[in-house]
Write a protein that holds these residues in place. Structure first.
Motif, PDB file in Angstrom:
ATOM      1  N   LYS A   1       0.275   4.605  -8.263  1.00  0.00           N
ATOM      2  CA  LYS A   1      -0.142   4.020  -9.178  1.00  0.00           C
ATOM      3  C   LYS A   1      -0.477   2.650  -8.231  1.00  0.00           C
ATOM      4  CE  LYS A   1       3.284   5.359 -12.552  1.00  0.00           C
ATOM      5  NZ  LYS A   1       4.787   5.022 -12.954  1.00  0.00           N
ATOM      6  N   PRO A   2      -1.522   1.757  -8.811  1.00  0.00           N
ATOM      7  CA  PRO A   2      -2.076   0.399  -8.364  1.00  0.00           C
ATOM      8  C   PRO A   2      -0.773  -0.224  -8.403  1.00  0.00           C
ATOM      9  CG  PRO A   2      -2.763   0.734 -10.485  1.00  0.00           C
ATOM     10  CD  PRO A   2      -2.124   2.101 -10.223  1.00  0.00           C
ATOM     11  N   LEU A   3      -0.875  -1.445  -7.247  1.00  0.00           N
ATOM     12  CA  LEU A   3       0.220  -2.359  -6.940  1.00  0.00           C
ATOM     13  C   LEU A   3       0.603  -3.093  -8.184  1.00  0.00           C
ATOM     14  CD1 LEU A   3       2.000  -3.523  -4.887  1.00  0.00           C
ATOM     15  CD2 LEU A   3       0.387  -5.187  -4.602  1.00  0.00           C
ATOM     16  N   ASP A   4      -0.277  -3.595  -9.046  1.00  0.00           N
ATOM     17  CA  ASP A   4       0.088  -4.405 -10.085  1.00  0.00           C
ATOM     18  C   ASP A   4       0.922  -3.472 -11.099  1.00  0.00           C
ATOM     19  OD1 ASP A   4      -2.324  -2.767 -10.617  1.00  0.00           O
ATOM     20  OD2 ASP A   4      -3.194  -4.304 -11.856  1.00  0.00           O
ATOM     21  N   LEU A   5       0.643  -2.292 -11.302  1.00  0.00           N
ATOM     22  CA  LEU A   5       1.627  -1.396 -12.257  1.00  0.00           C
ATOM     23  C   LEU A   5       2.810  -1.381 -11.590  1.00  0.00           C
ATOM     24  CD1 LEU A   5       1.224  -0.376 -14.994  1.00  0.00           C
ATOM     25  CD2 LEU A   5       0.094   1.860 -13.784  1.00  0.00           C
ATOM     26  N   VAL A   6       2.955  -1.105 -10.204  1.00  0.00           N
ATOM     27  CA  VAL A   6       4.147  -0.709  -9.523  1.00  0.00           C
ATOM     28  C   VAL A   6       5.028  -1.812  -9.798  1.00  0.00           C
ATOM     29  CG1 VAL A   6       5.391  -0.334  -7.186  1.00  0.00           C
ATOM     30  CG2 VAL A   6       2.887   0.643  -7.924  1.00  0.00           C
ATOM     31  N   ILE A   7       4.749  -3.174  -9.367  1.00  0.00           N
ATOM     32  CA  ILE A   7       5.508  -4.046  -9.363  1.00  0.00           C
ATOM     33  C   ILE A   7       5.982  -4.288 -10.983  1.00  0.00           C
ATOM     34  CG2 ILE A   7       5.048  -5.114  -7.186  1.00  0.00           C
ATOM     35  CD1 ILE A   7       3.804  -7.424  -8.688  1.00  0.00           C
TER      36      ILE A   7
ATOM     37  N   ARG B   1       0.870  -1.211  -0.018  1.00  0.00           N
ATOM     38  CA  ARG B   1       0.095  -0.103   0.075  1.00  0.00           C
ATOM     39  C   ARG B   1       0.910   1.204   0.198  1.00  0.00           C
ATOM     40  NH1 ARG B   1      -3.350   3.069  -1.949  1.00  0.00           N
ATOM     41  NH2 ARG B   1      -4.193   4.584  -0.628  1.00  0.00           N
ATOM     42  N   VAL B   2       2.121   1.141   0.782  1.00  0.00           N
ATOM     43  CA  VAL B   2       2.916   2.475   0.859  1.00  0.00           C
ATOM     44  C   VAL B   2       3.618   2.514  -0.610  1.00  0.00           C
ATOM     45  CG1 VAL B   2       5.195   3.256   1.597  1.00  0.00           C
ATOM     46  CG2 VAL B   2       3.590   2.196   3.206  1.00  0.00           C
ATOM     47  N   LEU B   3       3.931   1.141  -1.305  1.00  0.00           N
ATOM     48  CA  LEU B   3       4.247   1.415  -2.734  1.00  0.00           C
ATOM     49  C   LEU B   3       3.258   2.414  -3.576  1.00  0.00           C
ATOM     50  CD1 LEU B   3       5.915  -1.950  -3.557  1.00  0.00           C
ATOM     51  CD2 LEU B   3       6.941   0.198  -2.197  1.00  0.00           C
TER      52      LEU B   3
ATOM     53  N   LEU C   1      -5.447  -6.238  -4.507  1.00  0.00           N
ATOM     54  CA  LEU C   1      -4.015  -6.882  -4.959  1.00  0.00           C
ATOM     55  C   LEU C   1      -3.252  -6.924  -3.463  1.00  0.00           C
ATOM     56  CD1 LEU C   1      -3.948  -3.793  -7.737  1.00  0.00           C
ATOM     57  CD2 LEU C   1      -4.092  -6.196  -8.004  1.00  0.00           C
ATOM     58  N   SER C   2      -2.786  -8.209  -3.488  1.00  0.00           N
ATOM     59  CA  SER C   2      -2.318  -8.515  -2.244  1.00  0.00           C
ATOM     60  C   SER C   2      -0.735  -8.670  -2.566  1.00  0.00           C
ATOM     61  CB  SER C   2      -2.607  -9.874  -1.630  1.00  0.00           C
ATOM     62  OG  SER C   2      -1.811 -10.342  -0.574  1.00  0.00           O
ATOM     63  N   GLY C   3       0.087  -7.811  -1.794  1.00  0.00           N
ATOM     64  CA  GLY C   3       1.535  -7.827  -2.044  1.00  0.00           C
ATOM     65  C   GLY C   3       2.293  -8.950  -1.165  1.00  0.00           C
ATOM     66  N   GLY C   4       1.348  -9.251  -0.270  1.00  0.00           N
ATOM     67  CA  GLY C   4       1.672 -10.687   0.534  1.00  0.00           C
ATOM     68  C   GLY C   4       1.603 -11.916  -0.091  1.00  0.00           C
ATOM     69  N   ALA C   5       0.651 -12.013  -1.061  1.00  0.00           N
ATOM     70  CA  ALA C   5       0.209 -13.352  -1.203  1.00  0.00           C
ATOM     71  C   ALA C   5      -0.468 -13.461  -2.671  1.00  0.00           C
ATOM     72  CB  ALA C   5      -0.732 -14.024  -0.464  1.00  0.00           C
TER      73      ALA C   5
END
Lengths: 435, 441
Positions: free
Chosen positions: A231-237, A223-225, A303-307
């Motif tokens: 940007k949404p997490l999927d785009l960030v990573i 969420r911090v990213l 969007l789960s950054g953990g799993a």
């Protein structure tokens, strides 16, 4: 509709065709001695019908030396396991998000020492209920939580009791569906942002830095990213990690055109009556929306950054390659080596020593440390502060997927199957075989 | 459709009369080889097998014993009733034997048939009219059209799990119907047996009566039939005809308070959610943790039940259960006392649904269906050489308790430990070692 009219029995026909498929696959492959050793370790899990199938890839000196599979990735669809089959990798998402975080550190957008409240103001008001026990008197925070605390599971956050949480508070996570595994397909709480909004209503179970508690910390980092990049997490990573590493098959939601490569999820089948001989001890996982055979196909999750990620062994090996290879992709430096090398340093507070992971993972997790997204297996009698004493690095996903990185021998490997929960962890043996 | 049904019904009649002729012929020859010796070195591999699991910390303890002709042929007991405890597991350790109550209740039904109180083909509705006309949701699927039950549910169906009843999903019940069992809490201890039957009669069957094997609440229903025709509580009737006279003092639907110190605790494999802790003073690195089967903690187990659950509520010991198994294996006699006629004892080992093919057992037994039949409350495991000879007769309980009667020599065996959910079905391997060890004179 007399049963006598059914002939030959459909069951035998099915069995026969399955046996022929397996036999064909086996005959084609002439196994190297190394591959044969892995087959000896892993095939019994399929032959004893504990899991429907598996895929294993091992690389030495950057070359793939084992490309081994058995059984099925999806029995119903007769999908064979391979390095291009998409699996739910669950917590193996965490190293990817950790690496994305280090990329932002490199770009100067973030410091690991930054307090989380700088991005999510509610983190300044958190309370602590020691040991997550609601009978204990509530405490105020001793100090601010940092990004470092979140990445190392020492923030005082925990996980739902359905995952690894052990505290009374973890029961509250479970009741709310907070960062629940099944929420990845059907989120009760809405988006990642909504989950975090709910999370900050609950107390921590330890003071920051006090204990290693496996947790939703990486989801908060995610969420911090989002907040830092807008940007949404999927785009960030995708921008920070997946595209630079050419990991083209790693997704939160698997695109329609790739779904013929999607594995099916299984869970234990518990027969409460005796069945003679070897029998099928798995069944399709039951807790997905009707018609879904795995995670990664729903649009009702978060969007789960953990799993949250689905990936292939071929893709994930690219991540392991860059970590093993001084953070270079070919001749190009993907990440500053000095920043990257923090992955090979124990990041847990000194007070936890090499017993830090025991609180969550039990006595078999002694003699281990943790960096950013990677567990550190320590040599017997070794010292965590000495990288030379690190035996290997590893992590695993809840659906019985796992990887290891053996720097000294320039080996890394990745194991894929789909069995929730993890019941068959052979990492230690797999590490030894390659040596 | 109609004409075919008539044909099937006629076929049934023929089979049934043939079967009766076989079962109730004047003299029943001894089913098993009488004089037999065993290679003790081979039998000792049983201990090697179980020690392997015990020393790796995967089972908390074990009780295994094999008897033939009233003598112990092999026995091995190891561990304590709880990890780190001080009460060693022995022949008198009490285990929740769960579904192993099913064969015992079935024996009681066969005894009532012998006494002509019941008959194998009595319809259930004779005792409980609410089961007179049932609907069937094939495979338990509520999304396809229902059928009308084409045959009544009989005592024979209840003995062989071919009634069309199922279980809730926790016990591998079938389809949507299993979820109805769960929602209505069918056969829970919250209400009486009669009230449970009322609910059960409202739910569709998952298959036509007599058509396929579906592991089910059938034996709880048989318990209700026994209570109805005897006017006694099930436990009292079993006490009267079997447990008291045979000296099965620890076999009951509860654990007596004064015997509780011999009642083993329950364990499950460790997991990320619930890692194992070292046990002070134990040399073994345990990979199991105490557990609460069905969410009920240890202290809740063995308490006096609302109703006596013939299908899952029984507690017993190795020495008790061996007595029961020996009685059946010996043609109804234990220590010179006759409990069942030889003919009645033999029904346990008879395929009571001979017209059922492989596919009738597939859903429940998977690949093992090819060598599965079902007799009077006992599973029949056939030899795997296609000879149709019985390898062994058997059943087991959900917390990893098993018993068997060898098909060739009639030796009886038990293997008990307390792991939940079921995981170490070793009875098949142990019985194979008995086969290998056998030296028939």
């Amino acid at each position: 509709m007399s049963k006598r009219d059914t002939s030959p029995p459909a069951f035998f026909a099915l069995l026969l065709s399955l046996m022929m498929l397996v036999a064909t696959a086996d005959e084609v492959a002439v196994l190297s001695p190394l591959t044969q050793e892995y087959a000896n370790l892993l095939n019994p899990m399929v032959d004893e019908q504990l899991i429907p199938g598996y895929y294993l890839s091992v690389y030495k000196n950057g070359q793939q030396v084992v490309d081994l599979s058995r059984g099925f990735a999806d029995e119903e669809a007769s999908l064979l396991p391979s390095q291009d089959v998409l699996y739910f990798i669950a917590s193996m998402t965490k190293p990817i998000v950790s690496l994305a975080t280090l990329k932002l550190v490199e770009q100067g957008q973030l410091n690991l020492t930054d307090p989380v409240k700088q991005f999510i103001p509610e983190f300044s008001n958190l309370l602590v209920v020691p040991e997550g026990d609601l009978d204990n008197p509530t405490e105020a925070l001793d100090r601010d939580l940092t990004i470092h605390d979140l990445l190392t599971h020492t923030s005082g956050l925990t996980y739902s009791q359905d995952i690894t949480g052990r505290e009374e508070i973890a029961k509250v996570y479970a009741d709310l569906g907070l960062f629940a595994i099944d929420g990845l397909a059907e989120s009760k709480l809405g988006s990642l942002e909504n989950h975090v909004e709910q999370l900050v209503q609950l107390p921590l179970v330890f003071q920051p830095g006090e204990a290693f508690v496996y947790s939703v910390g990486i989801d908060v980092v995610a969420r911090v990213l989002e907040i830092v990049t807008g940007k949404p997490l999927d785009l960030v990573i995708t921008e920070l990690v997946l595209e630079p590493l050419a990991m083209t098959d790693t997704h939160f939601t698997v695109p329609e055109v790739k779904r013929d490569r999607l594995a099916a999820m299984y869970s234990p089948r518990v027969a409460t009556y005796p069945i003679p001989g070897v029998y099928r001890r798995y069944q399709p996982y039951q807790n997905l929306p009707k018609g879904h055979k795995n995670f990664g196909v729903s649009d009702a999750g978060y969007l789960s950054g953990g799993a949250g990620l689905m990936s292939t062994a071929r893709d994930y090996a690219k991540l392991l390659a860059v970590i093993s290879n001084g953070f270079r992709v070919g001749q190009r430096q993907f990440l500053d080596a000095q920043i990257g090398n923090q992955l090979f340093q124990n990041q847990l507070p000194a007070g936890l020593e090499d017993e830090g992971l025991v609180y969550n993972f039990g006595p078999s997790a002694n003699n281990a440390g943790f960096s950013y997204g990677l567990g550190i297996r320590l040599l017997e009698g070794g010292n965590l502060t000495r990288t030379d004493d690190h035996d290997y690095y590893f992590w695993a996903g809840a659906a019985n997927t796992g990887f290891w990185i053996d720097l000294k021998n320039d080996v890394y490997g990745i194991f894929m199957t789909q069995h929730l929960p993890t019941q068959y962890d052979r990492t230690a043996e797999m590490v030894e075989i390659a040596r | 459709m109609d004409s075919r049904n008539v044909n099937v019904a006629q076929y049934w009649m023929v089979i049934r009369s043939l079967l009766m002729a076989v079962l109730f012929s004047a003299s029943v020859p001894s089913l098993f080889a009488e004089t037999v010796e065993y290679d003790q070195a081979k039998l000792a591999e049983i201990k090697v097998l179980l020690d392997g699991l015990y020393e790796k910390g995967q089972i908390p303890n074990y009780a295994v014993e094999i008897r033939k002709n009233g003598k112990s042929v092999y026995a091995a007991y190891r561990g304590d009733t709880e990890l780190g405890g001080s009460v060693p597991v022995g022949a008198d350790t009490i285990f929740w034997v769960a579904s192993m109550g099913k064969p015992i209740v079935s024996s009681a039904v066969l005894r009532l048939i012998q006494d002509e109180v019941l008959s194998l083909d009595d319809p259930l509705s004779k005792f409980f009219p609410q089961f007179e006309s049932m609907v069937v949701a094939p495979m338990g699927d509520l999304d396809v059209p229902f059928e009308i039950a084409r045959a009544p549910i009989t005592i024979r169906n209840l003995l062989t799990h071919t009634s069309g009843f199922t279980y809730n999903p926790l016990v591998l019940g079938l389809g949507d119907v299993a979820y109805q069992y769960a929602e209505l809490e069918v056969m829970s201890q919250k209400v009486s047996l009669e009230e449970n039957l009322e609910m059960l009669a409202q739910i569709p069957l998952v298959a036509q009566p007599g058509a396929s094997f579906n592991y089910s609440v059938s034996v709880d229903v048989l318990g209700a039939v026994i209570e109805k025709v005897t006017g006694q509580r099930l436990g009292d009737y079993l006490d009267e005809i079997f447990f008291k006279p045979m000296g099965m003092t620890d076999t009951a639907f509860r654990v007596r308070p004064e015997a509780r110190n011999r009642f083993a605790r329950f364990y499950e494999p460790e997991s990320l959610r619930n890692p194992a802790a070292p046990i002070p003073g134990s040399e073994i690195e345990w990979h199991i943790v105490e557990t609460a089967p069905f969410g009920l903690p240890y202290d809740g187990w063995g308490q006096a039940p609302t109703f006596d659950s013939g299908g899952g509520g029984m507690y017993s010991t190795a020495q008790d259960f061996l007595k029961y198994a020996e009685m059946v294996a010996n043609g109804g006699v234990l220590n010179g006392v006759r409990y069942l006629s030889a003919e009645t004892a033999a029904i346990h080992f008879q395929d009571l649904m001979p017209e059922l093919g492989l596919e009738a057992f597939e859903v429940a037994f998977g690949e093992a269906a090819q060598y599965m039949k079902f007799g009077g409350g006992f599973g029949i495991k056939l030899e795997e050489d296609g000879s149709d000879r019985a390898d062994y007769y058997f059943w087991g309980g959900a917390a990893n308790t098993f018993f068997w009667i060898d098909g060739q020599d009639g030796s009886v065996g038990v293997f008990f430990t307390h792991i939940w959910p079921p995981r170490y079905n070793l009875s098949d391997q142990i019985e194979a070692l008995v086969d290998e060890a056998r030296m028939i004179k």
